[in-house]
Design a protein around this motif. Structure first.
Motif, PDB file in Angstrom:
ATOM      1  N   PHE A   6       0.523   1.082  -9.053  1.00  0.00           N
ATOM      2  CA  PHE A   6       0.338   2.018  -7.945  1.00  0.00           C
ATOM      3  C   PHE A   6       0.437   3.476  -8.375  1.00  0.00           C
ATOM      4  O   PHE A   6       0.227   4.371  -7.585  1.00  0.00           O
ATOM      5  N   GLY A   7       0.759   3.742  -9.593  1.00  0.00           N
ATOM      6  CA  GLY A   7       0.904   5.101 -10.094  1.00  0.00           C
ATOM      7  C   GLY A   7       1.914   5.094 -11.217  1.00  0.00           C
ATOM      8  O   GLY A   7       2.802   4.256 -11.252  1.00  0.00           O
ATOM      9  N   SER A   8       1.777   5.982 -12.149  1.00  0.00           N
ATOM     10  CA  SER A   8       2.594   5.955 -13.351  1.00  0.00           C
ATOM     11  C   SER A   8       3.313   7.277 -13.536  1.00  0.00           C
ATOM     12  O   SER A   8       3.036   8.252 -12.849  1.00  0.00           O
ATOM     13  N   VAL A   9       4.229   7.294 -14.497  1.00  0.00           N
ATOM     14  CA  VAL A   9       4.975   8.511 -14.773  1.00  0.00           C
ATOM     15  C   VAL A   9       5.281   8.609 -16.266  1.00  0.00           C
ATOM     16  O   VAL A   9       5.586   7.609 -16.915  1.00  0.00           O
ATOM     17  N   LEU A  10       5.126   9.804 -16.795  1.00  0.00           N
ATOM     18  CA  LEU A  10       5.600  10.127 -18.128  1.00  0.00           C
ATOM     19  C   LEU A  10       6.936  10.807 -17.899  1.00  0.00           C
ATOM     20  O   LEU A  10       6.995  11.857 -17.271  1.00  0.00           O
ATOM     21  N   GLY A  11       8.004  10.170 -18.335  1.00  0.00           N
ATOM     22  CA  GLY A  11       9.341  10.681 -18.077  1.00  0.00           C
ATOM     23  C   GLY A  11       9.986  11.245 -19.327  1.00  0.00           C
ATOM     24  O   GLY A  11       9.853  10.693 -20.411  1.00  0.00           O
ATOM     25  N   ALA A  68       1.273  10.460 -13.213  1.00  0.00           N
ATOM     26  CA  ALA A  68       0.081  10.032 -13.947  1.00  0.00           C
ATOM     27  C   ALA A  68      -0.679   9.016 -13.100  1.00  0.00           C
ATOM     28  O   ALA A  68      -0.137   8.473 -12.141  1.00  0.00           O
ATOM     29  N   PRO A  69      -1.929   8.733 -13.457  1.00  0.00           N
ATOM     30  CA  PRO A  69      -2.703   7.751 -12.699  1.00  0.00           C
ATOM     31  C   PRO A  69      -2.131   6.340 -12.848  1.00  0.00           C
ATOM     32  O   PRO A  69      -1.238   6.099 -13.657  1.00  0.00           O
ATOM     33  N   GLU A  70      -2.702   5.413 -12.100  1.00  0.00           N
ATOM     34  CA  GLU A  70      -2.263   4.019 -12.173  1.00  0.00           C
ATOM     35  C   GLU A  70      -2.508   3.446 -13.565  1.00  0.00           C
ATOM     36  O   GLU A  70      -3.280   3.986 -14.363  1.00  0.00           O
ATOM     37  N   ALA A  71      -1.840   2.339 -13.868  1.00  0.00           N
ATOM     38  CA  ALA A  71      -1.868   1.743 -15.204  1.00  0.00           C
ATOM     39  C   ALA A  71      -3.269   1.381 -15.682  1.00  0.00           C
ATOM     40  O   ALA A  71      -3.543   1.413 -16.874  1.00  0.00           O
ATOM     41  N   ALA A  72      -4.175   1.041 -14.785  1.00  0.00           N
ATOM     42  CA  ALA A  72      -5.519   0.623 -15.187  1.00  0.00           C
ATOM     43  C   ALA A  72      -6.424   1.802 -15.541  1.00  0.00           C
ATOM     44  O   ALA A  72      -7.536   1.602 -16.027  1.00  0.00           O
ATOM     45  N   ASP A  73      -5.961   3.026 -15.338  1.00  0.00           N
ATOM     46  CA  ASP A  73      -6.784   4.201 -15.631  1.00  0.00           C
ATOM     47  C   ASP A  73      -7.048   4.305 -17.132  1.00  0.00           C
ATOM     48  O   ASP A  73      -6.207   3.940 -17.954  1.00  0.00           O
ATOM     49  N   LYS A  74      -8.205   4.836 -17.501  1.00  0.00           N
ATOM     50  CA  LYS A  74      -8.585   4.912 -18.910  1.00  0.00           C
ATOM     51  C   LYS A  74      -7.699   5.857 -19.720  1.00  0.00           C
ATOM     52  O   LYS A  74      -7.653   5.755 -20.941  1.00  0.00           O
ATOM     53  N   ILE A  75      -6.964   6.754 -19.078  1.00  0.00           N
ATOM     54  CA  ILE A  75      -6.105   7.683 -19.805  1.00  0.00           C
ATOM     55  C   ILE A  75      -4.722   7.083 -20.132  1.00  0.00           C
ATOM     56  O   ILE A  75      -3.970   7.617 -20.937  1.00  0.00           O
ATOM     57  N   THR A  76      -4.399   5.948 -19.524  1.00  0.00           N
ATOM     58  CA  THR A  76      -3.082   5.341 -19.695  1.00  0.00           C
ATOM     59  C   THR A  76      -2.692   5.113 -21.158  1.00  0.00           C
ATOM     60  O   THR A  76      -1.577   5.465 -21.544  1.00  0.00           O
ATOM     61  N   ASP A 136      14.679  12.244 -24.854  1.00  0.00           N
ATOM     62  CA  ASP A 136      13.875  11.038 -24.979  1.00  0.00           C
ATOM     63  C   ASP A 136      12.691  11.136 -24.020  1.00  0.00           C
ATOM     64  O   ASP A 136      12.728  11.895 -23.058  1.00  0.00           O
ATOM     65  N   SER A 137      11.670  10.351 -24.288  1.00  0.00           N
ATOM     66  CA  SER A 137      10.553  10.260 -23.351  1.00  0.00           C
ATOM     67  C   SER A 137      10.000   8.848 -23.372  1.00  0.00           C
ATOM     68  O   SER A 137      10.153   8.121 -24.354  1.00  0.00           O
ATOM     69  N   GLU A 138       9.364   8.480 -22.273  1.00  0.00           N
ATOM     70  CA  GLU A 138       8.679   7.190 -22.209  1.00  0.00           C
ATOM     71  C   GLU A 138       7.646   7.238 -21.103  1.00  0.00           C
ATOM     72  O   GLU A 138       7.763   8.014 -20.159  1.00  0.00           O
ATOM     73  N   PHE A 139       6.647   6.416 -21.259  1.00  0.00           N
ATOM     74  CA  PHE A 139       5.613   6.299 -20.247  1.00  0.00           C
ATOM     75  C   PHE A 139       5.785   4.964 -19.540  1.00  0.00           C
ATOM     76  O   PHE A 139       5.877   3.922 -20.183  1.00  0.00           O
ATOM     77  N   ASP A 140       5.848   4.993 -18.226  1.00  0.00           N
ATOM     78  CA  ASP A 140       5.932   3.775 -17.422  1.00  0.00           C
ATOM     79  C   ASP A 140       4.659   3.660 -16.603  1.00  0.00           C
ATOM     80  O   ASP A 140       4.437   4.450 -15.677  1.00  0.00           O
ATOM     81  N   ALA A 156       0.852  -1.192   0.000  1.00  0.00           N
ATOM     82  CA  ALA A 156       0.000   0.000   0.000  1.00  0.00           C
ATOM     83  C   ALA A 156       0.883   1.236   0.000  1.00  0.00           C
ATOM     84  O   ALA A 156       1.744   1.402   0.854  1.00  0.00           O
ATOM     85  N   LEU A 157       0.690   2.074  -0.992  1.00  0.00           N
ATOM     86  CA  LEU A 157       1.433   3.324  -1.079  1.00  0.00           C
ATOM     87  C   LEU A 157       0.452   4.473  -0.943  1.00  0.00           C
ATOM     88  O   LEU A 157      -0.692   4.378  -1.374  1.00  0.00           O
ATOM     89  N   LEU A 158       0.915   5.554  -0.378  1.00  0.00           N
ATOM     90  CA  LEU A 158       0.066   6.733  -0.290  1.00  0.00           C
ATOM     91  C   LEU A 158      -0.216   7.250  -1.686  1.00  0.00           C
ATOM     92  O   LEU A 158       0.680   7.365  -2.508  1.00  0.00           O
ATOM     93  N   GLN A 159      -1.459   7.535  -1.964  1.00  0.00           N
ATOM     94  CA  GLN A 159      -1.835   8.101  -3.251  1.00  0.00           C
ATOM     95  C   GLN A 159      -1.741   9.612  -3.149  1.00  0.00           C
ATOM     96  O   GLN A 159      -2.486  10.223  -2.396  1.00  0.00           O
ATOM     97  N   PRO A 160      -0.807  10.195  -3.883  1.00  0.00           N
ATOM     98  CA  PRO A 160      -0.661  11.650  -3.789  1.00  0.00           C
ATOM     99  C   PRO A 160      -1.832  12.354  -4.449  1.00  0.00           C
ATOM    100  O   PRO A 160      -2.432  11.854  -5.390  1.00  0.00           O
TER     101      PRO A 160
END
Length: 177
Positions: A135-140, A86-94, A127-131, A56-60
């Motif tokens: 528990f939460g994602s990042v566009l780097g 970004a939201p977690e991987a299961a989010d519709k915006i992923t 460069d950029s990539e989406f991970d 369990a991680l704190l959701q910012p």
């Protein structure tokens, strides 16, 4: 702190998080599936079952300001990274964020290299990539430049991201301007 992590702590963590419950097997060919399942069950019977739940991680909440961190290394080049929460991987915006990561970076033809590497010649690499994570994602976005160009690169990158956020991107990456 990492300096306070002991071998025993790492060992205990490994035993809690990894094991037969996280293994995947791929069996191919002309086989008897019942016999294969029985064989694997027998081989794994003695394994201790660990925890399948993700920690369990704190959701910012929404981030209201930029977080900056500066580290100095013995390197003649400036390296910068921008992480956009970004939201977690299961989010519709992923899927859209994953696509955005490829459109703006990800190879030599997208937007960021075209503008910052080849166009304005501010970066030596960009460069950029989406991970996407459960528990939460990042566009780097990462970039390398000469130290004298770092401020201009950071400013231009921020301007491009602001334009993308305001205007979106079209098929030809032209709408952002």
């Amino acid at each position: 702190k990492i300096a306070g992590v002991t071998r025993q702590m790492m060992h205990d963590y490994y035993l809690r998080r990894y094991g037969a419950m996280r293994c995947h097997f791929l069996v191919t060919g002309d086989i008897n599936t019942d016999m294969a399942a029985e064989f694997l069950s027998n081989k794994l019977a003695a394994f201790t079952r660990g925890n399948l739940l993700e920690p369990a991680l704190l959701q910012p909440g929404n981030q209201a300001f930029a977080v900056r961190r500066r580290s100095v290394f013995a390197d003649p080049l400036t390296r910068m990274a921008v992480g956009i929460r970004a939201p977690e991987a299961a989010d519709k915006i992923t899927p859209a964020l994953d696509l955005l990561g490829g459109i703006i970076g990800g190879s030599d033809s997208p937007l960021l290299p075209r503008e910052l590497l080849y166009g304005k010649e501010l970066a030596m690499a960009v460069d950029s990539e989406f991970d996407g994570c459960t528990f939460g994602s990042v566009l780097g976005i990462s970039a390398v430049c000469e130290p004298r160009k770092a401020a201009a690169l950071e400013k231009n990158l921020a301007q491009l991201l602001k334009k993308i956020r305001s205007n979106g991107i079209t098929k030809n990456n032209q709408k952002y301007v």
